[in-house]
Design a protein around this motif. Structure first.
Motif, PDB file in Angstrom:
ATOM      1  N   ARG A   7       0.851  -1.190   0.000  1.00  0.00           N
ATOM      2  CA  ARG A   7       0.000   0.000   0.000  1.00  0.00           C
ATOM      3  C   ARG A   7       0.883   1.235   0.000  1.00  0.00           C
ATOM      4  O   ARG A   7       1.796   1.362   0.811  1.00  0.00           O
ATOM      5  N   LYS A   8       0.593   2.156  -0.910  1.00  0.00           N
ATOM      6  CA  LYS A   8       1.342   3.413  -0.988  1.00  0.00           C
ATOM      7  C   LYS A   8       0.653   4.459  -0.115  1.00  0.00           C
ATOM      8  O   LYS A   8      -0.562   4.483   0.004  1.00  0.00           O
ATOM      9  N   SER A   9       1.424   5.343   0.437  1.00  0.00           N
ATOM     10  CA  SER A   9       0.889   6.415   1.271  1.00  0.00           C
ATOM     11  C   SER A   9      -0.146   7.235   0.513  1.00  0.00           C
ATOM     12  O   SER A   9      -0.002   7.504  -0.675  1.00  0.00           O
ATOM     13  N   THR A  10      -1.176   7.644   1.219  1.00  0.00           N
ATOM     14  CA  THR A  10      -2.185   8.519   0.608  1.00  0.00           C
ATOM     15  C   THR A  10      -1.614   9.899   0.319  1.00  0.00           C
ATOM     16  O   THR A  10      -2.215  10.663  -0.429  1.00  0.00           O
ATOM     17  N   TYR A  11      -0.467  10.228   0.888  1.00  0.00           N
ATOM     18  CA  TYR A  11       0.191  11.503   0.613  1.00  0.00           C
ATOM     19  C   TYR A  11       1.006  11.450  -0.672  1.00  0.00           C
ATOM     20  O   TYR A  11       1.501  12.463  -1.139  1.00  0.00           O
ATOM     21  N   SER A  12       1.176  10.275  -1.227  1.00  0.00           N
ATOM     22  CA  SER A  12       1.948  10.111  -2.455  1.00  0.00           C
ATOM     23  C   SER A  12       1.107  10.498  -3.664  1.00  0.00           C
ATOM     24  O   SER A  12      -0.109  10.396  -3.649  1.00  0.00           O
ATOM     25  N   ASP A  13       1.801  10.908  -4.699  1.00  0.00           N
ATOM     26  CA  ASP A  13       1.106  11.195  -5.950  1.00  0.00           C
ATOM     27  C   ASP A  13       1.747  10.374  -7.061  1.00  0.00           C
ATOM     28  O   ASP A  13       2.622   9.560  -6.814  1.00  0.00           O
ATOM     29  N   ASN A  14       1.326  10.575  -8.266  1.00  0.00           N
ATOM     30  CA  ASN A  14       1.863   9.826  -9.396  1.00  0.00           C
ATOM     31  C   ASN A  14       2.895  10.634 -10.175  1.00  0.00           C
ATOM     32  O   ASN A  14       3.116  10.396 -11.349  1.00  0.00           O
ATOM     33  N   GLN A  15       3.546  11.585  -9.525  1.00  0.00           N
ATOM     34  CA  GLN A  15       4.525  12.450 -10.170  1.00  0.00           C
ATOM     35  C   GLN A  15       5.951  11.903 -10.074  1.00  0.00           C
ATOM     36  O   GLN A  15       6.890  12.561 -10.488  1.00  0.00           O
ATOM     37  N   GLY A  16       6.123  10.718  -9.496  1.00  0.00           N
ATOM     38  CA  GLY A  16       7.456  10.120  -9.403  1.00  0.00           C
ATOM     39  C   GLY A  16       8.262  10.609  -8.228  1.00  0.00           C
ATOM     40  O   GLY A  16       9.477  10.476  -8.210  1.00  0.00           O
ATOM     41  N   GLY A  17       7.608  11.152  -7.227  1.00  0.00           N
ATOM     42  CA  GLY A  17       8.317  11.650  -6.051  1.00  0.00           C
ATOM     43  C   GLY A  17       8.788  10.524  -5.148  1.00  0.00           C
ATOM     44  O   GLY A  17       8.709   9.346  -5.487  1.00  0.00           O
ATOM     45  N   ASN A  18       9.301  10.897  -4.003  1.00  0.00           N
ATOM     46  CA  ASN A  18       9.791   9.924  -3.038  1.00  0.00           C
ATOM     47  C   ASN A  18       8.614   9.315  -2.292  1.00  0.00           C
ATOM     48  O   ASN A  18       7.925  10.013  -1.548  1.00  0.00           O
ATOM     49  N   CYS A  19       8.367   8.043  -2.491  1.00  0.00           N
ATOM     50  CA  CYS A  19       7.212   7.386  -1.890  1.00  0.00           C
ATOM     51  C   CYS A  19       7.618   6.077  -1.223  1.00  0.00           C
ATOM     52  O   CYS A  19       8.494   5.367  -1.708  1.00  0.00           O
ATOM     53  N   LEU A  20       6.936   5.777  -0.152  1.00  0.00           N
ATOM     54  CA  LEU A  20       7.116   4.504   0.524  1.00  0.00           C
ATOM     55  C   LEU A  20       5.862   3.673   0.359  1.00  0.00           C
ATOM     56  O   LEU A  20       4.763   4.199   0.261  1.00  0.00           O
ATOM     57  N   GLU A  21       6.051   2.362   0.360  1.00  0.00           N
ATOM     58  CA  GLU A  21       4.931   1.434   0.399  1.00  0.00           C
ATOM     59  C   GLU A  21       5.105   0.553   1.630  1.00  0.00           C
ATOM     60  O   GLU A  21       6.225   0.246   2.027  1.00  0.00           O
ATOM     61  N   VAL A  22       3.994   0.171   2.237  1.00  0.00           N
ATOM     62  CA  VAL A  22       4.007  -0.703   3.402  1.00  0.00           C
ATOM     63  C   VAL A  22       3.022  -1.844   3.177  1.00  0.00           C
ATOM     64  O   VAL A  22       2.144  -1.759   2.323  1.00  0.00           O
ATOM     65  N   ARG A  23       3.188  -2.887   3.980  1.00  0.00           N
ATOM     66  CA  ARG A  23       2.251  -4.003   3.964  1.00  0.00           C
ATOM     67  C   ARG A  23       1.541  -4.054   5.304  1.00  0.00           C
ATOM     68  O   ARG A  23       2.141  -3.798   6.346  1.00  0.00           O
ATOM     69  N   ASP A  24       0.270  -4.410   5.269  1.00  0.00           N
ATOM     70  CA  ASP A  24      -0.518  -4.505   6.501  1.00  0.00           C
ATOM     71  C   ASP A  24      -0.809  -5.949   6.904  1.00  0.00           C
ATOM     72  O   ASP A  24      -1.433  -6.183   7.924  1.00  0.00           O
ATOM     73  N   ASP A  25      -0.389  -6.914   6.103  1.00  0.00           N
ATOM     74  CA  ASP A  25      -0.786  -8.308   6.325  1.00  0.00           C
ATOM     75  C   ASP A  25       0.294  -9.152   6.986  1.00  0.00           C
ATOM     76  O   ASP A  25       0.322 -10.365   6.840  1.00  0.00           O
ATOM     77  N   THR A  26       1.181  -8.515   7.732  1.00  0.00           N
ATOM     78  CA  THR A  26       2.279  -9.221   8.392  1.00  0.00           C
ATOM     79  C   THR A  26       2.255  -8.880   9.885  1.00  0.00           C
ATOM     80  O   THR A  26       2.839  -7.882  10.302  1.00  0.00           O
ATOM     81  N   PRO A  27       1.567  -9.675  10.696  1.00  0.00           N
ATOM     82  CA  PRO A  27       1.406  -9.372  12.128  1.00  0.00           C
ATOM     83  C   PRO A  27       2.740  -9.174  12.849  1.00  0.00           C
ATOM     84  O   PRO A  27       3.674  -9.953  12.673  1.00  0.00           O
ATOM     85  N   GLY A  28       2.813  -8.089  13.607  1.00  0.00           N
ATOM     86  CA  GLY A  28       3.983  -7.818  14.434  1.00  0.00           C
ATOM     87  C   GLY A  28       5.111  -7.074  13.757  1.00  0.00           C
ATOM     88  O   GLY A  28       6.012  -6.585  14.419  1.00  0.00           O
ATOM     89  N   ILE A  29       5.084  -7.001  12.418  1.00  0.00           N
ATOM     90  CA  ILE A  29       6.121  -6.272  11.686  1.00  0.00           C
ATOM     91  C   ILE A  29       5.483  -5.451  10.575  1.00  0.00           C
ATOM     92  O   ILE A  29       4.362  -5.723  10.153  1.00  0.00           O
TER      93      ILE A  29
END
Length: 59
Positions: A7-29
């Protein structure tokens, strides 16, 4: 890790900026990766540390 489930941050756009993605389906990490380098390294952060990090950047 498979590409589905990231999942990409809702603050990210599609302009190629600096973006992080995270996963929510890994309990504890929280796996984190650069959205522009999806086959690159993944940083794994403990869930408590991630929650603390989010709290500090929001306040």
């Amino acid at each position: 890790m498979a590409d589905n489930g990231w999942r990409k941050s809702t603050y990210s756009d599609n302009q190629g900026g600096n973006c992080l993605e995270v996963r929510d389906d890994t309990p504890g990490i929280v796996p984190v990766r650069d959205s522009k380098v999806q086959n690159g390294d993944t940083l794994t952060i403990g869930a408590d540390a991630w929650t603390s990090f989010l709290h500090h950047i929001k306040h």
